[in-house]
Design an enzyme around this catalytic site. Structure first.
Site, mmCIF file in Angstrom:
data_model
loop_
_atom_site.group_PDB
_atom_site.id
_atom_site.type_symbol
_atom_site.label_atom_id
_atom_site.label_comp_id
_atom_site.label_asym_id
_atom_site.label_seq_id
_atom_site.Cartn_x
_atom_site.Cartn_y
_atom_site.Cartn_z
ATOM 1 N N HIS A 122 -4.601 -19.458 -27.673
ATOM 2 C CA HIS A 122 -4.253 -20.207 -28.887
ATOM 3 C C HIS A 122 -2.749 -19.997 -29.130
ATOM 4 C CE1 HIS A 122 -4.192 -20.993 -33.265
ATOM 5 N NE2 HIS A 122 -5.383 -21.551 -33.128
ATOM 6 N N ASP A 199 -7.751 -11.012 -28.582
ATOM 7 C CA ASP A 199 -7.860 -11.925 -29.721
ATOM 8 C C ASP A 199 -9.350 -12.253 -29.883
ATOM 9 O OD1 ASP A 199 -8.062 -14.077 -31.405
ATOM 10 O OD2 ASP A 199 -6.558 -15.307 -30.395
ATOM 11 N N GLN A 202 -12.624 -15.885 -31.847
ATOM 12 C CA GLN A 202 -13.815 -16.683 -31.510
ATOM 13 C C GLN A 202 -14.959 -15.840 -30.948
ATOM 14 O OE1 GLN A 202 -14.119 -19.682 -32.429
ATOM 15 N NE2 GLN A 202 -12.009 -20.327 -32.800
ATOM 16 N N LYS A 225 -13.695 -17.374 -40.076
ATOM 17 C CA LYS A 225 -14.470 -17.863 -38.927
ATOM 18 C C LYS A 225 -15.804 -17.126 -38.808
ATOM 19 C CE LYS A 225 -10.328 -19.095 -36.279
ATOM 20 N NZ LYS A 225 -10.257 -20.556 -36.267
ATOM 21 N N CYS A 363 -4.481 -26.347 -30.933
ATOM 22 C CA CYS A 363 -3.492 -25.253 -30.924
ATOM 23 C C CYS A 363 -3.448 -24.562 -29.566
ATOM 24 C CB CYS A 363 -3.780 -24.231 -32.023
ATOM 25 S SG CYS A 363 -3.648 -24.898 -33.663
HETATM 26 N N1 PLP Z 1 -6.940 -17.305 -31.887
HETATM 27 C C1 PLP Z 1 -7.978 -18.099 -31.607
HETATM 28 C C2 PLP Z 1 -8.689 -17.945 -30.309
HETATM 29 C C3 PLP Z 1 -8.392 -19.053 -32.542
HETATM 30 O O1 PLP Z 1 -9.426 -19.850 -32.263
HETATM 31 C C4 PLP Z 1 -7.692 -19.157 -33.770
HETATM 32 C C5 PLP Z 1 -8.045 -20.198 -34.761
HETATM 33 O O2 PLP Z 1 -8.548 -21.241 -34.438
HETATM 34 C C6 PLP Z 1 -6.625 -18.298 -34.011
HETATM 35 C C7 PLP Z 1 -6.277 -17.391 -33.043
HETATM 36 C C8 PLP Z 1 -5.871 -18.339 -35.302
HETATM 37 O O3 PLP Z 1 -6.683 -17.955 -36.337
HETATM 38 P P1 PLP Z 1 -6.200 -18.058 -37.865
HETATM 39 O O4 PLP Z 1 -5.731 -19.479 -38.049
HETATM 40 O O5 PLP Z 1 -7.406 -17.741 -38.668
HETATM 41 O O6 PLP Z 1 -5.101 -17.095 -38.046
#
Ligand code: PLP
Length: 404
Positions: A122, A199, A202, A225, A363
């Site tokens: 992401h 990270d 998900q 999430k 993203c």
């Molecule tokens: N990393 C991953 C794999 C994600 O799917 C997301 C959000 O879609 C993020 C980071 C960023 O999360 P947040 O917008 O809650 O900070």
């Protein structure tokens, strides 16, 4: 087994209609809906407890502090961290990743040091490292993937050099649904003396995540999430690393003593929590984690695996369907394109049928480039989704396909 109909009653939004159609909410990778218990925990706290935490001698402040610190202990247990000092509350995954990039970067990275990131990250797990490259001259190396969307482990092993300091990897891809072998990748990184940041945005909502079992050095996730509120998230960090890292932001809460000559910082985890924390959000997050525990993480994972398998089978039957990400281990995210229908058109027309999916680059523009497309449509599942909703999605896609 899950009693889905009962569970759906916990989520008031699921019974609303959109364009006079029952809502079919399949955008859970972006954010999940909230059970009544979470929303009520927030209103209850605002109505009957609200006071700033940590500083007050009065009753309400102590009660709010207790809820906030109990939430920390709850998170610690949820991901099996060793101590509460290892749980830092942030605004979400993005802030957690920026905190590590800034603070770990300050403490441990010098010009020419290498950070590995995978091609399926992401933007939140790419851009902070690029900003660090601008500031410090670190080198970013990209871990490639196979056409099925699995990490290319052989190439990964060969990317290490004596200058590799950190590996940043999504546990589960928000586009491909691939469950990356983070435990194995961590073990490899550690043999090279590199640290590992996982990270978990998900993964934590969908499967058991145990930071001691993975042996990772950092883990991030977002409350919204996992059925919790927006604006609260978590950074787990190994205590001995956090101890050596400088604060990310300065202000109240993170100090031990301030004078104009010199300021000393609070102990962990407060050193990283400048300003009034989202103490209502942390409590509501704990309620969300309790909700997930109450249903059972393994039961949720099995239900979502069933939905994903079923959706993959049914969607594959649609003429012109191209699914991105066919990894052997895949979580509840399915990205796809149909013929030459633009995903934006597909998403807009499905919306008119009450079906909420995501469209765009998710993203993850470097991943889009790797897949040779600008954008994709994405359906992602949560514990309250049903096979009937998958059927509605499949029928909806087929209807749109026939229109084109
Ligand atoms: N990393 C991953 C794999 C994600 O799917 C997301 C959000 O879609 C993020 C980071 C960023 O999360 P947040 O917008 O809650 O900070």
């Amino acid at each position: 087994m899950l009693n889905i109909e009962e569970i759906r009653k916990d989520f008031p939004i699921l019974s609303r209609t959109v364009y006079n159609r029952p809502l079919v909410y399949l955008d859970n990778a972006a954010t999940t809906q909230k059970p009544r218990a979470v929303v009520e925990a927030m209103t209850d706290e605002y109505y009957s407890v609200n006071a700033n935490v940590h500083r007050g001698v009065h009753y309400l402040s102590q009660q709010a502090t207790e809820l906030h610190e109990q939430a920390r202990a709850n998170v610690q247990e949820f991901i099996n961290a060793r101590s509460e000092a290892e749980i830092i509350f942030t605004r979400g995954t993005t802030e957690s990743l920026n905190l590590v990039a800034f603070s770990f970067g300050e403490a441990f990275l010098k010009e020419g040091d290498e950070v590995l990131v995978s091609v399926m990250e992401h933007h939140s797990n790419i851009v902070p490292w690029q900003m660090l490259r601008e500031r410090k001259g670190i080198v970013l190396k990209v871990i490639p993937m196979t056409d099925e969307g699995e990490i290319d482990l052989e190439t990964y092993k060969n990317l290490f050099s004596p200058r590799t300091r950190l590996v940043c990897i999504a546990h589960v891809s928000n586009v491909l649904g691939t469950v990356n072998p983070v435990k194995e990748m961590t073990a490899i990184a550690h043999t090279h003396g590199a640290k590992v940041l996982v990270d978990g945005a998900q993964s934590v909502p969908h499967r058991r995540v145990d930071v001691q079992d993975i042996d990772c050095d950092f883990l991030t996730f977002s409350g919204h999430k996992i059925y919790g509120p927006t604006g609260i998230g978590v950074l787990y960090g190994r205590e001995e690393l956090l101890e050596k890292m400088p604060p990310y932001q300065g202000g109240g809460e993170m100090i031990a003593r301030v004078s104009f000559e010199k300021t000393t910082y609070e102990r962990l985890p407060f050193k990283f929590e400048a300003g009034t924390p989202d103490f209502v959000g942390s409590h509501a997050l704990a309620v969300a984690l309790d909700y997930v525990r109450g249903i059972g993480q393994d039961i949720i994972a099995a239900h979502e695996a069933d939905l994903t398998r079923y959706a993959m089978e049914q969607m594959s039957l649609i003429p012109g369907m191209k699914i991105y990400g066919t990894a052997r281990e895949k979580d509840a995210v399915i990205s796809f394109n149909v013929g030459d229908i633009h995903p934006l058109d597909l998403g807009t027309l499905l919306d008119r049928l009450g079906i909420a999916i995501r469209t765009g680059h998710h993203c993850a523009q470097p991943l889009m480039a790797r897949c040779g497309v600008e954008s994709m449509a994405r359906a992602s599942f949560a514990l309250y989704n049903t096979r009937a909703e998958v059927d509605a999605l499949v029928a909806g896609i087929d209807r749109v396909r026939k229109m084109f």
